[in-house]
Write a protein that holds these residues in place. Structure first.
Motif, PDB file in Angstrom:
ATOM      1  N   ARG A 227       0.806  -1.239   0.000  1.00  0.00           N
ATOM      2  CA  ARG A 227       0.000   0.000   0.000  1.00  0.00           C
ATOM      3  C   ARG A 227       0.831   1.279   0.000  1.00  0.00           C
ATOM      4  N   SER A 228       1.962   1.288   0.750  1.00  0.00           N
ATOM      5  CA  SER A 228       2.661   2.554   0.968  1.00  0.00           C
ATOM      6  C   SER A 228       3.844   2.724   0.007  1.00  0.00           C
ATOM      7  N   PHE A 229       3.862   3.841  -0.706  1.00  0.00           N
ATOM      8  CA  PHE A 229       4.976   4.115  -1.627  1.00  0.00           C
ATOM      9  C   PHE A 229       6.314   4.086  -0.883  1.00  0.00           C
ATOM     10  N   PHE A 230       6.336   4.724   0.309  1.00  0.00           N
ATOM     11  CA  PHE A 230       7.599   4.871   1.035  1.00  0.00           C
ATOM     12  C   PHE A 230       8.153   3.532   1.524  1.00  0.00           C
ATOM     13  N   ILE A 231       7.255   2.578   1.784  1.00  0.00           N
ATOM     14  CA  ILE A 231       7.725   1.251   2.195  1.00  0.00           C
ATOM     15  C   ILE A 231       7.960   0.405   0.943  1.00  0.00           C
ATOM     16  N   HIS A 232       7.166   0.676  -0.085  1.00  0.00           N
ATOM     17  CA  HIS A 232       7.251  -0.126  -1.307  1.00  0.00           C
ATOM     18  C   HIS A 232       8.608   0.012  -1.996  1.00  0.00           C
ATOM     19  N   ILE A 233       9.239   1.193  -1.837  1.00  0.00           N
ATOM     20  CA  ILE A 233      10.540   1.348  -2.503  1.00  0.00           C
ATOM     21  C   ILE A 233      11.632   0.535  -1.785  1.00  0.00           C
ATOM     22  N   LEU A 234      11.315   0.033  -0.585  1.00  0.00           N
ATOM     23  CA  LEU A 234      12.288  -0.819   0.106  1.00  0.00           C
ATOM     24  C   LEU A 234      11.990  -2.286  -0.227  1.00  0.00           C
ATOM     25  N   PRO A 235      12.997  -3.170  -0.138  1.00  0.00           N
ATOM     26  CA  PRO A 235      12.706  -4.586  -0.408  1.00  0.00           C
ATOM     27  C   PRO A 235      11.680  -5.110   0.600  1.00  0.00           C
ATOM     28  N   ALA A 236      10.823  -6.058   0.149  1.00  0.00           N
ATOM     29  CA  ALA A 236       9.790  -6.586   1.041  1.00  0.00           C
ATOM     30  C   ALA A 236      10.427  -7.320   2.223  1.00  0.00           C
ATOM     31  N   GLN A 237      11.525  -7.995   1.972  1.00  0.00           N
ATOM     32  CA  GLN A 237      12.216  -8.716   3.047  1.00  0.00           C
ATOM     33  C   GLN A 237      13.712  -8.519   2.890  1.00  0.00           C
ATOM     34  N   ILE A 238      14.408  -8.577   4.018  1.00  0.00           N
ATOM     35  CA  ILE A 238      15.854  -8.409   3.913  1.00  0.00           C
ATOM     36  C   ILE A 238      16.538  -9.228   5.009  1.00  0.00           C
ATOM     37  N   HIS A 239      17.642  -9.849   4.674  1.00  0.00           N
ATOM     38  CA  HIS A 239      18.364 -10.613   5.685  1.00  0.00           C
ATOM     39  C   HIS A 239      19.132  -9.653   6.581  1.00  0.00           C
ATOM     40  N   ARG A 240      19.067  -9.910   7.876  1.00  0.00           N
ATOM     41  CA  ARG A 240      19.817  -9.082   8.822  1.00  0.00           C
ATOM     42  C   ARG A 240      21.315  -9.086   8.447  1.00  0.00           C
ATOM     43  N   ARG A 241      21.772 -10.234   7.953  1.00  0.00           N
ATOM     44  CA  ARG A 241      23.209 -10.365   7.656  1.00  0.00           C
ATOM     45  C   ARG A 241      23.655  -9.469   6.493  1.00  0.00           C
ATOM     46  N   SER A 242      22.696  -9.165   5.552  1.00  0.00           N
ATOM     47  CA  SER A 242      23.073  -8.289   4.424  1.00  0.00           C
ATOM     48  C   SER A 242      23.398  -6.884   4.913  1.00  0.00           C
ATOM     49  N   LEU A 243      22.807  -6.518   6.061  1.00  0.00           N
ATOM     50  CA  LEU A 243      22.962  -5.136   6.537  1.00  0.00           C
ATOM     51  C   LEU A 243      24.155  -4.953   7.474  1.00  0.00           C
TER      52      LEU A 243
ATOM     53  N   VAL B 269      16.845   4.107 -10.915  1.00  0.00           N
ATOM     54  CA  VAL B 269      16.857   2.761 -11.504  1.00  0.00           C
ATOM     55  C   VAL B 269      17.734   1.829 -10.650  1.00  0.00           C
ATOM     56  N   HIS B 270      18.862   2.374 -10.143  1.00  0.00           N
ATOM     57  CA  HIS B 270      19.774   1.598  -9.282  1.00  0.00           C
ATOM     58  C   HIS B 270      19.011   1.047  -8.071  1.00  0.00           C
ATOM     59  N   PHE B 271      18.237   1.940  -7.412  1.00  0.00           N
ATOM     60  CA  PHE B 271      17.498   1.527  -6.210  1.00  0.00           C
ATOM     61  C   PHE B 271      16.396   0.532  -6.573  1.00  0.00           C
ATOM     62  N   TRP B 272      15.757   0.786  -7.712  1.00  0.00           N
ATOM     63  CA  TRP B 272      14.687  -0.123  -8.141  1.00  0.00           C
ATOM     64  C   TRP B 272      15.269  -1.513  -8.385  1.00  0.00           C
ATOM     65  N   ARG B 273      16.460  -1.582  -9.002  1.00  0.00           N
ATOM     66  CA  ARG B 273      17.097  -2.873  -9.261  1.00  0.00           C
ATOM     67  C   ARG B 273      17.512  -3.552  -7.953  1.00  0.00           C
ATOM     68  N   ILE B 274      17.999  -2.734  -6.980  1.00  0.00           N
ATOM     69  CA  ILE B 274      18.394  -3.335  -5.693  1.00  0.00           C
ATOM     70  C   ILE B 274      17.171  -4.014  -5.077  1.00  0.00           C
ATOM     71  N   ARG B 275      16.015  -3.340  -5.192  1.00  0.00           N
ATOM     72  CA  ARG B 275      14.783  -3.891  -4.634  1.00  0.00           C
ATOM     73  C   ARG B 275      14.427  -5.194  -5.347  1.00  0.00           C
ATOM     74  N   LYS B 276      14.539  -5.200  -6.673  1.00  0.00           N
ATOM     75  CA  LYS B 276      14.140  -6.381  -7.444  1.00  0.00           C
ATOM     76  C   LYS B 276      15.135  -7.539  -7.269  1.00  0.00           C
ATOM     77  N   ASP B 277      16.446  -7.209  -7.285  1.00  0.00           N
ATOM     78  CA  ASP B 277      17.460  -8.283  -7.195  1.00  0.00           C
ATOM     79  C   ASP B 277      17.642  -8.770  -5.762  1.00  0.00           C
ATOM     80  N   GLU B 278      17.135  -7.988  -4.803  1.00  0.00           N
ATOM     81  CA  GLU B 278      17.315  -8.223  -3.362  1.00  0.00           C
ATOM     82  C   GLU B 278      18.778  -8.014  -2.947  1.00  0.00           C
ATOM     83  N   PHE B 279      18.936  -7.604  -1.684  1.00  0.00           N
ATOM     84  CA  PHE B 279      20.284  -7.377  -1.177  1.00  0.00           C
ATOM     85  C   PHE B 279      21.027  -8.719  -1.157  1.00  0.00           C
ATOM     86  N   SER B 280      22.286  -8.680  -1.517  1.00  0.00           N
ATOM     87  CA  SER B 280      23.037  -9.944  -1.522  1.00  0.00           C
ATOM     88  C   SER B 280      23.440 -10.320  -0.095  1.00  0.00           C
TER      89      SER B 280
END
Ligand code: HEM
Length: 261
Positions: A47-63, A240-251
């Motif tokens: 629903r939210s644009f501001f949350i939508h631009i972030l990946p839906a899930q992320i591993h704690r270890r990637s951060l 586009v860089h951020f959009w790709r990060i969201r789609k490819d997911e953080f490594s």
């Protein structure tokens, strides 16, 4: 004193809670509560644009800071935001004319409120951004995340790196001091060396065919490059860089890739 302090904090927390429940907040952010379950989060992510631009899930270890090399990508982004703000401030007072450019910078430093801070901040943050983007690129290379499926983002990144360098270089020219003047002539000579289209690129950068005639037109060209062309291009590529990060997911670190969360 303590009572006053904690009373103020309580009031602030209550005001924040009221704000989050208000229609204004909900209409912009599309949620009023922090998510309690994963299903809540996924619904909010849709629903939210501001949350939508972030990946839906992320591993704690990637951060982990050790993996992302102190979050160099994110630091590059925030430096860019701060450079934009300080740059707009400088634009108000800077005059892109060969007679007045240097004087307008001296005026910013000595006569404008907050001018010295903003000018120094813009200059140092610009240099720092070159370093942070380079370190971020090195981290991506070192951890091998330029490989499939992130190869397109790597290519975009290479352009982002070149734009960042070009940004810093064009900034050097604007004071139109000795450094700026000679940087322009050097850029013109380098451009002229490009095979086939060298003279045309040189003309686009300097507005004259001979480097010895560099002057007002060259400064105007570099001003437009610095405050309009490069910002537009970098905003487009970063989006586009951020959009790709969201789609490819953080490594994940290579040795942990594919091990689940
Ligand atoms: C203005 C410049 C740049 C900004 C603001 C930026 C921002 C970011 C951010 C915030 C991330 C996610 C977190 C992280 O991994 O640090 C990221 C990931 C990534 N960036 Fe950049 N970046 C920039 C330039 C570059 C450059 C120069 C390259 C390479 C040539 C690059 C390639 C990548 C790749 C491949 C990823 C995914 C890495 C992974 O998931 O491990 N970026 N970028």
């Amino acid at each position: 004193m303590d009572r006053l302090f904690y009373g103020l904090i309580d009031k602030l927390v209550l005001a924040m809670q009221d704000l989050r429940r208000s229609q204004l907040w909900i209409s912009v952010f599309r949620h009023s509560q922090l998510p309690q379950t994963q299903a809540d989060y996924l619904a909010m992510n849709r629903r939210s644009f501001f949350i939508h631009i972030l990946p839906a899930q992320i591993h704690r270890r990637s951060l982990r800071s050790s993996y992302s090399w102190l979050w160099m990508g994110a630091i590059s982004w925030w430096l860019f935001v701060l450079l934009t703000i300080s740059g707009i401030f400088l634009m108000v007072y800077y005059v892109p004319s060969v007679e007045r450019a240097y004087g307008s910078i001296v005026q910013i430093i000595n006569q404008v409120a907050l001018g010295r801070f903003m000018r120094n901040f813009h200059k140092w943050a610009g240099e720092l951004m070159v370093i942070t983007v380079f370190l971020h690129m090195l981290r991506v290379f070192y951890t091998g995340t330029y490989q499939k499926p992130r190869e397109f983002n790597w290519i975009l990144g290479v352009f982002l790196f070149l734009i960042t360098i070009f940004f810093a270089f064009s900034g050097y020219i604007l004071p139109w001091d000795q450094l700026g003047y000679f940087a322009t002539t050097i850029a013109g000579n380098i451009a002229r060396g490009i095979p086939f289209i060298g003279p045309q690129v040189q003309y686009a950068l300097l507005g004259v065919h001979e480097v010895k005639n560099v002057g007002q037109v060259a400064l105007s060209h570099w001003y437009v490059i610095h405050v309009f062309l490069l910002p537009s291009l970098i905003v487009l590529l970063i989006s586009v860089h951020f959009w790709r990060i969201r789609k490819d997911e953080f490594s994940l670190p290579p040795e942990e890739e594919g091990q689940g969360s």
